[in-house]
Design an enzyme around this catalytic site. Sequence first.
Site, PDB file in Angstrom:
ATOM      1  N   PHE A   1       0.738  -1.172   0.039  1.00 48.09           N
ATOM      2  CA  PHE A   1      -0.080   0.070   0.148  1.00 48.09           C
ATOM      3  C   PHE A   1       0.854   1.356  -0.055  1.00 48.09           C
ATOM      4  O   PHE A   1       0.377   2.389  -0.432  1.00 48.09           O
ATOM      5  CB  PHE A   1      -1.040   0.066   1.286  1.00 48.09           C
ATOM      6  CG  PHE A   1      -0.177   0.410   2.496  1.00 48.09           C
ATOM      7  CD1 PHE A   1       0.047   1.844   2.679  1.00 48.09           C
ATOM      8  CD2 PHE A   1       0.522  -0.355   3.274  1.00 48.09           C
ATOM      9  CE1 PHE A   1       0.598   2.132   3.976  1.00 48.09           C
ATOM     10  CE2 PHE A   1       0.901  -0.080   4.568  1.00 48.09           C
ATOM     11  CZ  PHE A   1       0.925   1.121   4.753  1.00 48.09           C
TER      12      PHE A   1
ATOM     13  N   LYS B   1      -1.293  -7.244  -9.389  1.00 52.71           N
ATOM     14  CA  LYS B   1      -2.156  -7.195  -8.448  1.00 52.71           C
ATOM     15  C   LYS B   1      -1.633  -6.146  -7.215  1.00 52.71           C
ATOM     16  O   LYS B   1      -0.911  -6.349  -6.435  1.00 52.71           O
ATOM     17  CB  LYS B   1      -1.960  -8.737  -7.691  1.00 52.71           C
ATOM     18  CG  LYS B   1      -3.274  -9.325  -6.771  1.00 52.71           C
ATOM     19  CD  LYS B   1      -3.709  -8.378  -5.650  1.00 52.71           C
ATOM     20  CE  LYS B   1      -3.098  -8.606  -4.366  1.00 52.71           C
ATOM     21  NZ  LYS B   1      -3.376  -7.509  -3.215  1.00 52.71           N
TER      22      LYS B   1
ATOM     23  N   GLU C   1      -4.865  -4.129  -2.049  1.00 54.08           N
ATOM     24  CA  GLU C   1      -6.306  -3.743  -1.928  1.00 54.08           C
ATOM     25  C   GLU C   1      -6.547  -2.773  -1.322  1.00 54.08           C
ATOM     26  O   GLU C   1      -7.835  -1.994  -1.381  1.00 54.08           O
ATOM     27  CB  GLU C   1      -7.093  -5.096  -1.283  1.00 54.08           C
ATOM     28  CG  GLU C   1      -6.675  -5.350   0.241  1.00 54.08           C
ATOM     29  CD  GLU C   1      -5.543  -6.323   0.335  1.00 54.08           C
ATOM     30  OE1 GLU C   1      -4.631  -5.963  -0.304  1.00 54.08           O
ATOM     31  OE2 GLU C   1      -5.422  -6.920   1.238  1.00 54.08           O
TER      32      GLU C   1
ATOM     33  N   SER D   1       5.284  -6.745   3.337  1.00 54.57           N
ATOM     34  CA  SER D   1       5.845  -7.095   4.828  1.00 54.57           C
ATOM     35  C   SER D   1       6.801  -8.365   4.854  1.00 54.57           C
ATOM     36  O   SER D   1       6.531  -9.296   3.922  1.00 54.57           O
ATOM     37  CB  SER D   1       4.949  -7.240   5.740  1.00 54.57           C
ATOM     38  OG  SER D   1       3.787  -8.103   5.499  1.00 54.57           O
TER      39      SER D   1
ATOM     40  N   CYS E   1       9.861   1.799   3.455  1.00 51.19           N
ATOM     41  CA  CYS E   1      10.814   0.708   3.960  1.00 51.19           C
ATOM     42  C   CYS E   1      12.176   1.267   3.933  1.00 51.19           C
ATOM     43  O   CYS E   1      13.063   0.688   4.364  1.00 51.19           O
ATOM     44  CB  CYS E   1      10.712  -0.506   2.690  1.00 51.19           C
ATOM     45  SG  CYS E   1      11.270   0.092   1.313  1.00 51.19           S
TER      46      CYS E   1
ATOM     47  N   GLU F   1       8.931  -3.605  13.256  1.00 49.65           N
ATOM     48  CA  GLU F   1       8.856  -2.363  12.105  1.00 49.65           C
ATOM     49  C   GLU F   1       7.438  -1.723  12.319  1.00 49.65           C
ATOM     50  O   GLU F   1       6.578  -2.343  12.319  1.00 49.65           O
ATOM     51  CB  GLU F   1       8.635  -3.165  10.717  1.00 49.65           C
ATOM     52  CG  GLU F   1       8.441  -2.097   9.514  1.00 49.65           C
ATOM     53  CD  GLU F   1       8.333  -2.689   8.135  1.00 49.65           C
ATOM     54  OE1 GLU F   1       7.829  -3.748   8.156  1.00 49.65           O
ATOM     55  OE2 GLU F   1       8.785  -1.929   7.401  1.00 49.65           O
TER      56      GLU F   1
HETATM   57  P1  NAD Z   1       1.557  -6.580   3.035  1.00 48.05           P
HETATM   58  O1  NAD Z   1       2.573  -7.711   3.059  1.00 48.05           O
HETATM   59  O2  NAD Z   1       0.454  -6.732   3.909  1.00 48.05           O
HETATM   60  O3  NAD Z   1       0.780  -6.806   1.524  1.00 48.05           O
HETATM   61  C1  NAD Z   1       1.551  -6.679   0.386  1.00 48.05           C
HETATM   62  C2  NAD Z   1       0.826  -7.360  -0.323  1.00 48.05           C
HETATM   63  O4  NAD Z   1       0.605  -8.701  -0.140  1.00 48.05           O
HETATM   64  C3  NAD Z   1      -0.614  -6.857  -0.882  1.00 48.05           C
HETATM   65  O5  NAD Z   1      -0.802  -6.765  -2.282  1.00 48.05           O
HETATM   66  C4  NAD Z   1      -1.556  -7.850  -0.144  1.00 48.05           C
HETATM   67  O6  NAD Z   1      -2.807  -7.909  -0.791  1.00 48.05           O
HETATM   68  C5  NAD Z   1      -0.843  -9.136  -0.237  1.00 48.05           C
HETATM   69  N1  NAD Z   1      -1.047 -10.072   1.096  1.00 48.05           N
HETATM   70  C6  NAD Z   1      -1.397  -9.523   2.191  1.00 48.05           C
HETATM   71  N2  NAD Z   1      -1.503 -10.570   3.098  1.00 48.05           N
HETATM   72  C7  NAD Z   1      -0.951 -11.579   2.375  1.00 48.05           C
HETATM   73  C8  NAD Z   1      -0.961 -13.261   2.596  1.00 48.05           C
HETATM   74  N3  NAD Z   1      -0.940 -13.519   3.880  1.00 48.05           N
HETATM   75  N4  NAD Z   1      -0.587 -14.050   1.488  1.00 48.05           N
HETATM   76  C9  NAD Z   1      -0.411 -13.584   0.319  1.00 48.05           C
HETATM   77  N5  NAD Z   1      -0.351 -12.132  -0.171  1.00 48.05           N
HETATM   78  C10 NAD Z   1      -0.722 -11.474   0.874  1.00 48.05           C
HETATM   79  O7  NAD Z   1       2.076  -5.282   3.166  1.00 48.05           O
HETATM   80  P2  NAD Z   1       1.693  -3.739   3.143  1.00 48.05           P
HETATM   81  O8  NAD Z   1       1.147  -3.533   4.514  1.00 48.05           O
HETATM   82  O9  NAD Z   1       0.737  -3.352   1.927  1.00 48.05           O
HETATM   83  O10 NAD Z   1       3.088  -2.842   2.832  1.00 48.05           O
HETATM   84  C11 NAD Z   1       3.835  -2.402   3.849  1.00 48.05           C
HETATM   85  C12 NAD Z   1       5.117  -3.402   4.102  1.00 48.05           C
HETATM   86  O11 NAD Z   1       5.893  -3.361   2.708  1.00 48.05           O
HETATM   87  C13 NAD Z   1       6.086  -3.098   4.877  1.00 48.05           C
HETATM   88  O12 NAD Z   1       6.456  -3.988   5.519  1.00 48.05           O
HETATM   89  C14 NAD Z   1       7.208  -2.252   4.013  1.00 48.05           C
HETATM   90  O13 NAD Z   1       8.415  -2.194   4.736  1.00 48.05           O
HETATM   91  C15 NAD Z   1       7.192  -3.251   2.928  1.00 48.05           C
HETATM   92  N6  NAD Z   1       7.687  -2.588   1.796  1.00 48.05           N
HETATM   93  C16 NAD Z   1       9.052  -3.045   1.561  1.00 48.05           C
HETATM   94  C17 NAD Z   1       9.719  -2.428   0.332  1.00 48.05           C
HETATM   95  C18 NAD Z   1      11.147  -3.106   0.271  1.00 48.05           C
HETATM   96  O14 NAD Z   1      11.650  -2.746  -1.006  1.00 48.05           O
HETATM   97  N7  NAD Z   1      11.848  -3.712   0.968  1.00 48.05           N
HETATM   98  C19 NAD Z   1       8.980  -1.526  -0.413  1.00 48.05           C
HETATM   99  C20 NAD Z   1       8.014  -1.053   0.102  1.00 48.05           C
HETATM  100  C21 NAD Z   1       7.071  -1.690   1.193  1.00 48.05           C
END
Ligand code: NAD
Length: 493
Positions: free
Chosen positions: A166, A190, A193, A243, A298, A392
């Site tokens: 997000f 994808k 959401e 994450s 991040c 985090e």
């Molecule tokens: P998230 O992991 O909750 O969701 C990311 C994606 O995974 C979304 O599209 C979501 O629909 C999907 N998803 C969620 N739960 C899932 C599951 N159990 N199984 C499969 N798919 C699932 O992350 P978020 O809260 O949207 O984003 C924030 C996180 O992203 C933070 O931890 C941040 O550090 C990380 N991030 C990392 C980088 C990097 O380059 N390392 C860059 C941007 C964000």
Amino acid sequence: MADKDPTATQHFVYIEAMKYAPLENIINGSSVPGSLQTLEVTSPVNGELLSSIPLSTAAEVDVSVDAAASAFPEWAALTLRQRCDIFYRYRQLLQENLDELARVCHEENGKTINESKAEVLKAIELTELACSLPNLVSGEVLEVSPGFDCSIQQSPLGVVSCITPFNFPIMVPHWTIPMALALGNTMIFKPSEQVPLSGDRIASLLTEAGLPDGVFNVVHGDRTVVESICDHPQVQAITFVGSTPVAKAVYARATSSYKRALAMGGAKNHLIVMPDADVSHTAANVAASACGCAGQRCMAAATMVAVGDVNHIVSRVVEESRNLVPGQNLGAVISASAKERIEGYITEAEEQGATVLLDGRGTSVEGCEQGTYVGPTVLDNVTPDMSIARAEVFGPVLSIIRTEDLEKAIELENASPYGNAAVVYTQDGQVARQFADQASAGMIGVNVGVPVPREPFGFGGWNDSRFGVGDITGRGSIQFWTQSKKVTSHWVQ
Ligand code: NAD
């Protein structure tokens, strides 16, 4: 979740109240209604109902993969230059639609308009790198024996997928979309959401730029869609950003069905502040790193490691942070549950003995009372065993840990399971070199609080911040999105 039955009165009430029409999947160039299950999208800025998405199922993923697979042969048969021509036009459309894209990003994500514009500008930079591909992948040829030529060409993989979080609804999708498509792949995207509107606009601009139907498909939804993509036998490669626990699970699931995968995870970045650091630059830079994008980056500074006597810098960091005003130059956090989580970490740290120098709990913005804001927060005397030092937090919260010397500061940084960014503030070149050599992170800053490499230097962390090999952007991403074909030729006279 709302029932999408068109006869239900409540359905019409929702539509009336929505700022934008409900979103549909985009498959083979057309909007396709998804599953009956829908999810509402609300704005963190003020709680306004923006839209809804279908919570798609494996069946919708199957249809989108079929469309992408059908589009692949013709798309891959174009020359790289022909494909890049479309991205030149697309780059221009991003520029022309910068204000509109930034507004949508602001509304659905909560970050400020200026931060949203910066995202679009970074998306333009990433598209420009893809436009330069004809100069980057010109291939190699060598006469290896008399009359025998060996050449290498980079071939696309087929149907690939990009799954995003997000926190950067425009920039993160552009880490992969222009490169993967310009190299001849077709894609299932994808989006998160929580922020699906930007992705919908990206799709319409790609169409306007001339991308053929089926090359780029958008499937909205949650975990079900991600797992169906991981399991689909025709999907060849996946990039995931999110994450750490989810990145790990996605990497394991995708690679267990023999896909190429790169999954970027969460982070906990340490900023080491030495006593000789330039006071005003360091203070402004640390505060901006911790609180920019409401700390939902991040690459954000989560922990400032204060080495020796740096009280003069700590007090300036607090002053600089105080200048960040929620609703003005500090955006909202993504949701009410994120606000609650962040405030919970602050309260727990205070109970465990941290000193609250600046408290962002209980923040409300006049006129946006339904928005989800956390004010800038600075905590001193945090210790490494506190959960705020390890987890985090993903909010505008800076934890300060005190240490005696550089070695102890590096030890602290190295002990983190993550490894995205690590920064040192100093005016001593030897200290900077020692830190860059010994920090356990993929992106190092020297007096730079958010050391995101500009293109063509690739973006990528280490340790639990990345699963898979290589960087997600930059020159290295060419290898990820292609396979090399070696041709040995001999023409008999
Ligand atoms: P998230 O992991 O909750 O969701 C990311 C994606 O995974 C979304 O599209 C979501 O629909 C999907 N998803 C969620 N739960 C899932 C599951 N159990 N199984 C499969 N798919 C699932 O992350 P978020 O809260 O949207 O984003 C924030 C996180 O992203 C933070 O931890 C941040 O550090 C990380 N991030 C990392 C980088 C990097 O380059 N390392 C860059 C941007 C964000």
